[in-house]
Write a protein that holds these residues in place. Structure first.
Motif: not given
Length: 583
Positions: A275-285, A241-246, A266-269
């Motif tokens: 929740k963090e991606l929800r706060e970033l406008d324009g980022m989907d997953w 998860t930390k690596a994905f955040k970077e 599933r282990g990455m996101i």
């Protein structure tokens, strides 16, 4: 042909010989003759010898000698001074030139030439830097790129120079292959290190199965087709998860892409990352749910029911726990059968081992609750099936039984996985979401190329953190070249050039009929042998560039290419180059 008086020459004519049995044979007759004029001035010929029994080469040599051609001993005036492998580096250089790798690396300088040579060398011959520097003297790459004789200090300086330019290099690749609103794939892998001095080395989950060895981790970002775009190195104990955040930070801040679809397992996101991606406008997953979350959806009153799969292998549902998301439930019958088979084998193997413990306790060879527990724990934890057993351990007794209820509950979800996404239906349909998630397999293929198949990233011998980062970056850039080489040369390898379209994205991938024919006959329709990519590179290595000294004059010649070697350069759409120039 007229000959001057007194001149000797060889006359050749075709003759027909008829044997006593009536059979006819046609042969060439070679006569050594002298031309002269008689007393009346008329031209005449005198036969001096019949040369028909001599080898044709000897007759031709005599013919040339009589015509005035100077013949010399080839061993005295013709010498091959050196032969260097050329075809492999020439092919890789041709592709790297088409991709503009040199331009991506940076301005023309000594460090760029060395970094470029390191990338080509990693594709052709993935060895340590020390070995690579020595090898440059034995290939045309070292001569043509002016890196032969380079010192290891120069190579390390070039790696430091390359690392400083990493952000610019990756941004250039992102401009080529990532677009606003497009899909980016991300996954994490690890490799072990030699030595104990690297500050990035740490104990963590080893994807290489190297227990007890410190490692590094690195996350690879690719486009939807698997072209490597960026890579980031992390300490060996970094979580997914930390690596994905970077990775998200790289995409938004380094590449300037504020609208992207991030695809990860599933282990990455995880829920926290969502929740963090929800706060970033324009980022989907696009990601998948873990097993406990799937089980919660499949409870008695849950929306995930087996009836969803009566007519097709996937269906879309919603759930209040996942607001603003679509859940695509998938059932893969092949995967279901495989999981059932594997679980059955693991349980049966554990039963056999537990029966041995029962026998030892019954005979009094194993006593005490603690000792029995330790022995049992080693067995049930070995295959990770403890959840399927109910154990009864006493001071001098031991028994067990299968937890049929849990086994049945788990079996009911065999082959089922749930993909979650924030993308709207009009942006990407259910089938497209499934296909996007399954495209993570292309990132796994890149990891195989980088780690095992082609580039041999592991183990890592560098100790300084910056050098390790530069080494991983070199491997990623080499993988970028290999991706395009594999695509261009698919005709000559076992790669499937015509992957069949799947109406059902859940179905396992199938090889096309043309690929099956290649697998069976090991030849292309044109009769050329089919090789693995690595064997094809090794075959190209036999195409040499020779330095020839002929009567004091030095010249360079490429050996006659085989049909396969000629076809390689036809597929690359370039003539076989004499030198590695340009790019």
């Amino acid at each position: 042909m007229k000959h001057r008086d007194g001149a000797m020459h060889v006359d050749t004519s075709r003759r027909r010989y008829t044997a006593a049995d009536g059979s006819t044979t046609v042969y060439e007759r070679h006569l050594l003759r002298r031309s002269f004029r008689d007393q009346d001035g008329r031209p005449q010929k005198e036969t001096l010898a019949n040369l028909s029994m001599l080898p044709s080469g000897a007759v031709e040599a005599l013919r040339k000698a009589l015509s005035g051609t100077v013949l010399v001993d080839a061993d005295e005036v013709f010498e091959i001074e050196r032969a260097l492998p050329h075809g492999d580096v020439a092919a890789v250089h041709a592709m790297a030139s088409k991709l503009g790798v040199k331009k991506i690396l940076g301005p023309d300088c000594r460090e760029r030439d060395l970094a470029y040579a390191l990338i080509l060398s990693r594709v052709v011959r993935p060895k340590s830097k020390l070995s690579t520097v020595g090898w440059w003297d034995d290939t045309t790459l070292g001569q043509d790129l002016n890196v032969a004789g380079a010192s290891t200090d120069e190579v390390y300086a070039a790696m430091d120079w390359l690392l400083e330019r990493q952000d610019g290099i990756e941004a250039a690749l992102a401009r080529r292959h990532l677009r606003p609103g497009g899909v980016a794939m991300f996954d994490l892998s690890s490799s072990w290190l030699e030595g104990r001095c690297c500050e990035l080395a740490a104990f963590g989950y080893s994807r290489d199965g190297k227990r007890g060895r410190k490692q590094i981790e690195y996350g690879l970002l690719t486009d939807v087709e698997g072209r490597p775009v960026a890579i980031r190195l992390c300490a060996g104990n970094t979580s997914d998860t930390k690596a994905f955040k970077e990775a998200v930070t790289i995409v938004r801040e380094k590449f300037g892409l504020d609208r992207m679809v991030m695809v990860g397992d599933r282990g990455m996101i995880t829920e926290a990352r969502v929740k963090e991606l929800r706060e970033l406008d324009g980022m989907d997953w696009v990601t998948a749910l873990r097993a406990p979350a799937i089980a919660a959806l499949a409870c008695d009153d849950g929306p995930l029911q087996m009836s969803l799969f009566d007519t097709q292998n996937f269906a879309e549902i919603t759930h209040p726990d996942y607001p603003g998301e679509r859940l695509i439930c998938c059932r893969n019958p092949v995967l279901a059968d495989e999981r059932a088979r594997k679980r059955g084998e693991l349980v049966q193997a554990t039963v056999r081992d537990l029966d041995k413990i029962v026998a030892r306790v019954g005979k009094g060879r194993l006593r005490g609750r603690d000792d029995i527990g330790i022995a049992v724990g080693k067995i049930i934890n070995k295959r990770k099936v403890a959840k399927h057993f109910v154990l009864e351990i006493g001071d001098d007794t031991f028994g067990y039984r299968l937890d049929e209820e849990k086994i049945t509950a788990e079996a009911s979800l065999d082959g089922i996985y749930v993909i979650r996404t924030s993308l709207a239906e009009e942006t990407l349909g259910s089938g497209g979401v499934v296909a996007s998630y399954k495209s993570l397999a292309s990132v796994e293929r890149d990891f195989r190329i980088i780690k095992v198949d082609d580039l041999d990233l592991r183990p890592v011998f560098h100790y300084l953190g910056g050098r390790v980062r530069a080494h991983v970056l070199l491997c990623m850039l080499a993988s970028y070249v290999v991706w395009h080489l594999r695509d261009a040369l698919a005709e000559l390898t076992f790669t499937d050039e015509r992957i069949p379209h799947r109406d059902d994205p859940i179905e396992p991938a199938r090889r096309s009929d043309s690929a099956k024919r290649k697998d069976a006959v090991k030849h292309t329709p044109d009769g050329l042998p089919v090789r693995s990519f690595r064997n094809l590179i090794e075959h190209l290595r036999t195409l040499n560039r020779e330095t020839v000294n002929f009567a004091g004059q030095r010249l360079e010649k490429i050996t006659m290419p085989t049909p396969t070697q000629r076809r390689v350069f036809e597929l690359l759409d370039v003539p076989i180059p004499m030198t590695l120039v340009g790019g």
